[in-house]
Structure formats: C-alpha cells, structure tokens
Write an enzyme that holds these catalytic residues in place. Structure first.
Site, mmCIF file in Angstrom:
data_model
loop_
_atom_site.group_PDB
_atom_site.id
_atom_site.type_symbol
_atom_site.label_atom_id
_atom_site.label_comp_id
_atom_site.label_asym_id
_atom_site.label_seq_id
_atom_site.Cartn_x
_atom_site.Cartn_y
_atom_site.Cartn_z
ATOM 1 N N ARG A 68 0.803 -1.590 0.037
ATOM 2 C CA ARG A 68 0.084 -0.596 0.191
ATOM 3 C C ARG A 68 0.776 1.506 0.287
ATOM 4 N NH1 ARG A 68 -3.797 2.664 4.283
ATOM 5 N NH2 ARG A 68 -5.116 3.698 2.803
ATOM 6 N N HIS A 72 0.606 4.162 -3.024
ATOM 7 C CA HIS A 72 0.003 5.702 -2.426
ATOM 8 C C HIS A 72 1.365 6.864 -3.039
ATOM 9 C CE1 HIS A 72 -3.478 4.516 0.080
ATOM 10 N NE2 HIS A 72 -3.590 4.138 -0.635
ATOM 11 N N ASN A 97 -4.269 9.003 3.031
ATOM 12 C CA ASN A 97 -3.200 8.195 3.530
ATOM 13 C C ASN A 97 -2.758 7.709 5.237
ATOM 14 O OD1 ASN A 97 -1.969 8.384 1.210
ATOM 15 N ND2 ASN A 97 -0.823 9.814 1.022
#
Length: 326
Positions: A68, A72, A97
């Site tokens: 992840r 991101h 986030n």
C-alpha cells in the site's frame, strides 16, 4: 472520483555530501543491479532483504502495508518517496494516507544502509526493493526490481488516489494516466489478496447501498452478508477490520485467491467486486483467477508501476534520512 487535496509547497535547501569511500550513483534510467559495486563489497539488495525479512517474521501484516505504501507513493507524483517526508505539508496527513503504515521499516532499512554505504541508496529505491522482498516472502515470487531512482525534494501538492467505491471505468482512467493497462490494473488490484479494510470503507454495501435502504444486491449470499454484518455492525465498529481476501487460508499470501473470491461475489470493497462483474474487466478477472502464473504477471505489473515519473540522473537527491530532505 476522490476529492483533490492541495498541500502547500515549500522550497527546501539541499546539502551536497561529498563521498570518497564509495562510488556515487551513475546517471541514467532505471536498471536492474544499479547498486552493484556501489556499496563496497556489500550487496545492497541483500542488506534490504535481511532487514525486511526480520521485520516480516515479527509482523506479517507488513506485506500489505508495504504494498500500500508503494502504491500510494507512486500514484501521486511518481515513485519518488515524497510520501515519506514529514512536515506541515506532509502527504502522510492527507485523508487517503492516514492509515498507511510501514514507514518505520523503511527507516530501519535506510539506517542500516547509511551505516554501510552512506549517501548511496535512495529512499524511493528502498520502498521498491522492500516491497519486492515482502511479496516474495509472502509467496508471490521474486521479481527483478529496477533501481536508480532518486528522492523528491518536496511533497506533492495534489493527493489524488482512487477510492474504494470508484467505478471500474474511472479506475481504468486513473491507471491509464500512470501508463498502466487494464490487465495490469487487474493484477495490481490483486494486491488486495493480502491486507484488510476498515468497515467504514464498505459498510454502506451492507445496510444502505446508494440510499436504497438495503444491502448491495451483488452480495447475494445471505450467510456471507450476515457474517460481514456481524463483523461490521450498522451503528458502530467503523474501525473494525475485515480481510479483503475472504479465503482465510490465504489472507496473508500473495496469490490469485483474491480473484477467485471476487469471481464468487465475495469481494469486500465495491471496486473489488465490480472488477468481477463489469464487462470491461470480468473476463480478465476470470482469466487471472484460474491461471498458474499470477506471481510472474503481478511482478511484471509492479515493475512497470515502479517506473512511473521517477527521478533519475541529477534530479532530486539521495536523502540521508527518509523523512526529511538534506
């Protein structure tokens, strides 16, 4: 599409460090083995792998966390470690986030590398190598990661990430902007084969889908719906978590189990389930679900994602610590 969140930019000074003990990184595009011979007699990728493996043995949820984090970082301004920067304008503070993890592990790898060959290995490359090692540790295979990235000098000013309820058509557009095909998108979303989602991101599917007063009709298994409602009560439990891969025997393995689950209408996030139902991606999901080369194809998609808007040559810098520019 998710809202765009502006973050104020600010110029930051750069300190150029003269290193005599090790060869400085060469200029050019990404390549396999970029750091070979640049850290004395030590192998950079082995150092990264050692720190990552030790951490994963203590906490296997870090596989999903690193995937992840990598996603991101790359999907905002490119794979440049801008996400790692602290400060009043940090990307870490943007709503998409807030639940990203893995920063401490990246810092631990960076600390070890700075002791061994200071000023040589970028934080952006550490993210890419650490994620590859996590995928391999979780059974997804060891793809040949490319390196040679440099680190951003500032955070991104726009945080534009696809949300859990994005349509397949819009998701395809988002990935296309990052030079990724529909097939690559289907493989990359297969990273949901590990990890969890907080109930708040899909609870509407269980109780009041699109203000209909009832559940998402694509959840057509009453026992499955009951199970999800037990884990995510209607009036509380937003922070409860549910595995994205509903095959409990495979929830920590990087494989095509996720695609098999969504093909059985056992997807958790709306975008995940729609992948298996939308005519634009349905056949691709079925193809991935029953092929034996998921690890290879997933690795190739990760390599291509890792090339997006990278800084190389004299652009950016090699940070001494990942949370701050030099």
């Amino acid at each position: 599409m998710p809202a765009k969140i502006p973050l104020r930019l600010r110029g930051l000074p750069t300190i150029i460090i003269l290193l005599l003990s090790f060869s400085p990184p060469s200029f050019g595009a990404l390549e396999e083995g970029f750091y070979k011979g640049k850290c004395g007699f030590r192998d950079v990728e082995s150092i990264v792998g050692g720190v990552v493996t030790a951490a994963l043995k203590r906490d296997r949820t870090l596989v999903a966390a690193l995937l992840r984090l990598h996603f991101h970082d790359c999907f905002v301004s490119g794979c440049d470690a801008s996400l790692l920067l602290d400060g009043s304008n940090s990307e870490k503070d943007a709503p998409p986030n807030l639940t990203v993890r893995g920063y401490d592990l990246i810092d631990a790898v960076k600390s070890q590398l700075e002791k061994t060959c200071p000023g040589i290995v970028s934080c952006a490359d550490i993210i890419a190598m650490a994620t590859r090692d996590a995928v391999n540790w979780a059974g997804g295979g060891r793809y040949r990661v490319e390196t040679g990235r440099r680190d951003a000098l500032q955070p991104a000013n726009i945080i534009d990430l696809p949300g859990p309820s994005i349509s397949v058509k819009d998701s395809i557009a988002v990935f296309s902007k990052r030079n990724l095909t529909v097939t690559e998108m289907v493989y990359l979303l297969g990273s949901h084969t590990v990890g969890v989602s907080h109930c708040i991101f899909f609870k509407d599917r269980l109780y009041n889908y699109k203000n209909t007063g009832g559940p998402d009709p694509t959840i057509d298994d009453q026992l499955f719906l009951n199970d999800l409602q037990t884990q995510c009560p209607e009036d509380f439990g937003d922070e409860n978590t549910v595995f994205l891969d509903q095959n409990r025997m495979s929830s920590f393995a990087v494989d095509n189990s996720f695609h098999r689950q969504i093909s059985r209408r056992r997807g958790i996030l709306e975008i995940d389930q729609q992948l298996a139902l939308d005519p634009l991606t349905k056949d691709l999901v079925l193809n991935v679900a029953f092929r034996s080369d998921f690890g290879f194809k997933f690795g190739q998609a990760m390599i291509k994602m890792g090339r997006f808007q990278v800084l190389t040559g004299s652009a950016g810098e090699i940070r001494s610590t990942c949370a701050a520019v030099n």
